[in-house]
Design an enzyme around this catalytic site. Structure first.
Site, PDB file in Angstrom:
ATOM      1  N   GLU A  49     -25.845  -3.931  29.025  1.00  0.00           N
ATOM      2  CA  GLU A  49     -25.355  -3.129  28.049  1.00  0.00           C
ATOM      3  C   GLU A  49     -24.318  -3.759  26.937  1.00  0.00           C
ATOM      4  O   GLU A  49     -23.198  -3.864  27.307  1.00  0.00           O
ATOM      5  CB  GLU A  49     -24.769  -1.916  28.419  1.00  0.00           C
ATOM      6  N   ASP A  55     -22.441  -1.690  31.960  1.00  0.00           N
ATOM      7  CA  ASP A  55     -21.694  -1.272  30.859  1.00  0.00           C
ATOM      8  C   ASP A  55     -20.671  -2.247  30.244  1.00  0.00           C
ATOM      9  O   ASP A  55     -19.888  -2.736  30.982  1.00  0.00           O
ATOM     10  CB  ASP A  55     -20.966   0.220  31.135  1.00  0.00           C
TER      11      ASP A  55
END
Length: 657
Positions: free
Chosen positions: A326, A284
């Site tokens: 991401e 992330d």
């Protein structure tokens, strides 16, 4: 540094291993470590070689890798070896994913295990379980403010529940994707708590400043991620009497990767979850990993070096595990997160195709494919051994980060066009049937993004309320067409949970004080399984969407041309309402599929002459792979009904797809 020198250092490091590691079977570990150590040493040296404790730190890193390998189960090691032999396994057209919150989909991990037959029924064989790690009750950022990187949130279950889920998925040949939040922690994480307690070791894990001098220098060039709810990039912490870098939210402290101890801990955490059975790890906020004054603190070169180093370390311990980047950034930047090797993905094998997603939504609003086609021309080619994650909706908002030059090339003024899109999808444009909500409104610039469930954004919610049969039909056609595009474009299609039955906006988030200020919760539903059961009722909206997607998935899996070998050709056609591209399998040139979608409310024609001399339809009448029907053709013009698509081939009956 010469490779011989790095390998000499490796011998020294292995001599310093803890004695208990000498009793383990490390044959494959040593082979992979030897193959990757030059790269590991070079990257680690570039980032941390100036430090006096460099050798001590690289010894710590290498020993952590060895211990992670020892902890890896025999089943997972066997899977690693199988994937090393078939290293392009994830490029197959057979993979179809779904992303879901376990609590919204099935309450708990145990409930998710019980719902696996539902996913198999649909045809899904890759599941991204959204963050399930321990988080504060009211400051979780949807699971991305982690307070314990090695334990499951008790609301989701236990590590034992995850082990049962992973084993059940392996038996069904379903891939498990888990998140690791690599950029930040919750301010309730033990590292942050120990930093607050005055431990310098953990204060060095974060960016802490006694006054505004340095933060103000950063702020000169750093954009705001959430200007509406979390303006600025620093938060004053009373107990520390320091300014803390908090790029996302005041309760999320950014990790300081200039400290090698941070890198070593985060690699160890990635490998921990790989050892719990993750086939894919979603990393992330990777664009933010390296902070440098005078930059946006996104996409810095060192962030890429960190990812390369993480990948090399994972190759040593768990080479069968893939990384998802991401990074929701501009096309010219996102492509770099695969790595800049000529062929092999040196950073992440998979990246979100946010550009394609946003362009599809533009086509829905404008009812033409001008910007969709133009914008994809600006999407750089990817590496051979890398693939896109294509999606229509996800847990996040719809950003409108189109390139201004592409917008102008289509005859639009950039600011006005983005304003139109926000108004259209929030239902503030006359004639719009959409029921979305604005997200991330920037009062300074007027920019905004869009939140909302797929079904509500394409008008299904309004049509159902009004009993508008035609509106319902149009919404269903748009839902299926959007999914047909992500399933045929090239890459892994990712369905957002609930979209497979047309789940509408969930406005109950407004009743929760911790969620009411974040409109993204409107499309993070709690599944009503009584409604989902209507997928078995002939003619129900849920049945039409579910069975339509189920058919698309089945056809995709048997269409070799949909495998991702950089085998897509975008085709410019004279009709601006049509989006057209060609898929041809490189090893089977006769297996060719023409994808054509009509985003307009009236039938449109495709002039077959626009396809050029590509050898299409030599065997006679084209046939749609999904319906088996042949489209209407008049005088060399192929007719595509409103809001519909075709996957066209001229393969003769009896030839395997």
């Amino acid at each position: 540094m010469y490779e011989q020198i790095s390998h000499a250092l490796l011998n020294d490091i292995l001599d310093e291993f803890h004695p208990d590691l000498g009793r383990e079977d490390l044959r494959h570990f040593y082979t992979r470590l030897g193959a990757n150590f030059y790269a590991i040493h070079s990257l680690f040296g570039h980032l941390y070689g100036h430090r006096d404790d460099f050798k001590q730190q690289i010894v710590r890193l290498t020993e952590r890798l060895a211990r992670a390998y020892v902890d890896r189960s025999d089943v997972l090691k066997q899977r690693d070896m199988a994937r090393e032999k078939d290293h392009n396994w994830f490029l197959s057209q057979e993979w179809v994913g779904m992303a879901l919150y376990s609590n919204g989909f099935a309450d708990t991990l145990q409930g998710l295990t019980e719902r696996l037959p539902y996913l198999t029924e649909l045809g899904v064989n890759l599941v991204h379980v959204m963050p399930i790690l321990k988080c504060p009750l009211k400051a979780s950022d949807g699971g991305y403010a982690v307070s314990d990187f090695r334990d499951i949130d008790p609301r989701a279950g236990t590590l034992e529940d995850l082990a049962v889920l992973a084993e059940s998925m392996r038996r069904r040949e379903i891939l498990l994707t888990l998140d690791v939040v690599v950029n930040h922690t919750s301010d309730e994480h033990p590292w942050a708590q120990r930093a607050r307690a005055g431990e310098k070791t953990y204060q060095d894990f974060y960016y802490l400043f006694p006054n505004r001098d340095v933060p103000d220098m950063f702020e000169e060039t750093m954009p705001e991620v959430f200007p509406e709810t979390a303006p600025g990039n620093f938060t004053w912490d009373e107990s520390l009497q320091r300014w803390v870098m908090t790029v996302f939210n005041h309760y999320q402290w950014d990790l300081n990767y200039t400290n090698p101890a941070v890198f070593i801990e985060m690699v160890d955490i990635i490998l921990f979850w790989a050892n719990q059975g993750a086939d894919i790890v979603r990393l992330d906020a990777v664009a933010f990993l390296w902070k440098k004054i005078g930059t946006t603190c996104q996409n810095n070169r060192e962030a890429h070096l960190i990812l390369q180093l993480m990948k090399d370390c994972c190759q040593v311990v768990a080479p069968g595990v893939l990384f998802i980047a991401e990074a929701i950034v501009a096309p010219l930047e996102i492509i770099k997160y695969f790595g800049e090797d000529a062929v092999i993905a040196k950073e992440c094998e998979i990246a979100y195709n946010a550009t394609f997603m946003a362009l599809l939504w533009d086509a829905i609003a404008t009812k033409n494919a001008k910007l969709l086609t133009q914008g994809l021309k600006s999407l750089p080619g990817k590496l051979d051994r890398a693939t896109w994650l294509n999606y229509v909706r996800c847990h996040d908002d719809i950003g409108l980060g189109f390139d201004d030059a592409d917008i102008r090339a289509c005859g639009y003024e950039p600011h006005a066009h983005r304003r139109f899109l926000v108004d259209w999808f929030t239902g503030n444009y006359e004639g719009s049937p959409a029921r979305g909500r604005p997200f991330g409104v920037n009062a300074k610039t007027g920019d905004a993004r869009i939140a909302g469930a797929l079904a509500s954004l394409v008008g299904l919610e309004v049509a159902l309320e009004q009993g508008d049969t035609k509106g319902i039909d149009i919404a269903i056609e748009q839902i299926l067409t959007l999914h047909a595009m992500i399933m045929s474009f090239g890459g892994i299609p990712l369905i957002w949970y609930g979209d497979e039955v047309g789940t509408l906006n969930d406005n109950t988030f407004l009743n929760d004080e911790a969620k009411a200020g974040d409109t993204r919760w409107v499309h993070r539903p709690h599944i009503d399984w009584l409604r989902n059961d209507r997928r078995q009722q002939r003619g129900a909206v849920e049945q039409r969407i579910f069975d339509g997607l189920k058919r698309l998935i089945a056809v995709r899996k048997t269409t070799a041309a949909f495998a991702d070998f950089n085998n897509r050709e975008l085709i410019d056609v004279a009709n601006p309402h049509l989006f057209v591209f060609l898929r041809t399998h490189p090893m089977m040139p006769t297996d060719t599929v023409l994808v054509a979608a009509n985003f307009n409310e009236v039938p449109q024609y495709l002039d077959i002459g626009d396809l050029g001399h590509r050898g299409l339809f030599r065997h006679g009448q084209p046939r749609d792979l999904v319906t088996g029907e042949s489209p209407a053709i008049f005088n060399g013009r192929l007719v595509i009904p409103p809001f519909r698509f075709y996957w066209l081939t001229d393969q003769r009956p009896g030839i395997a797809l």
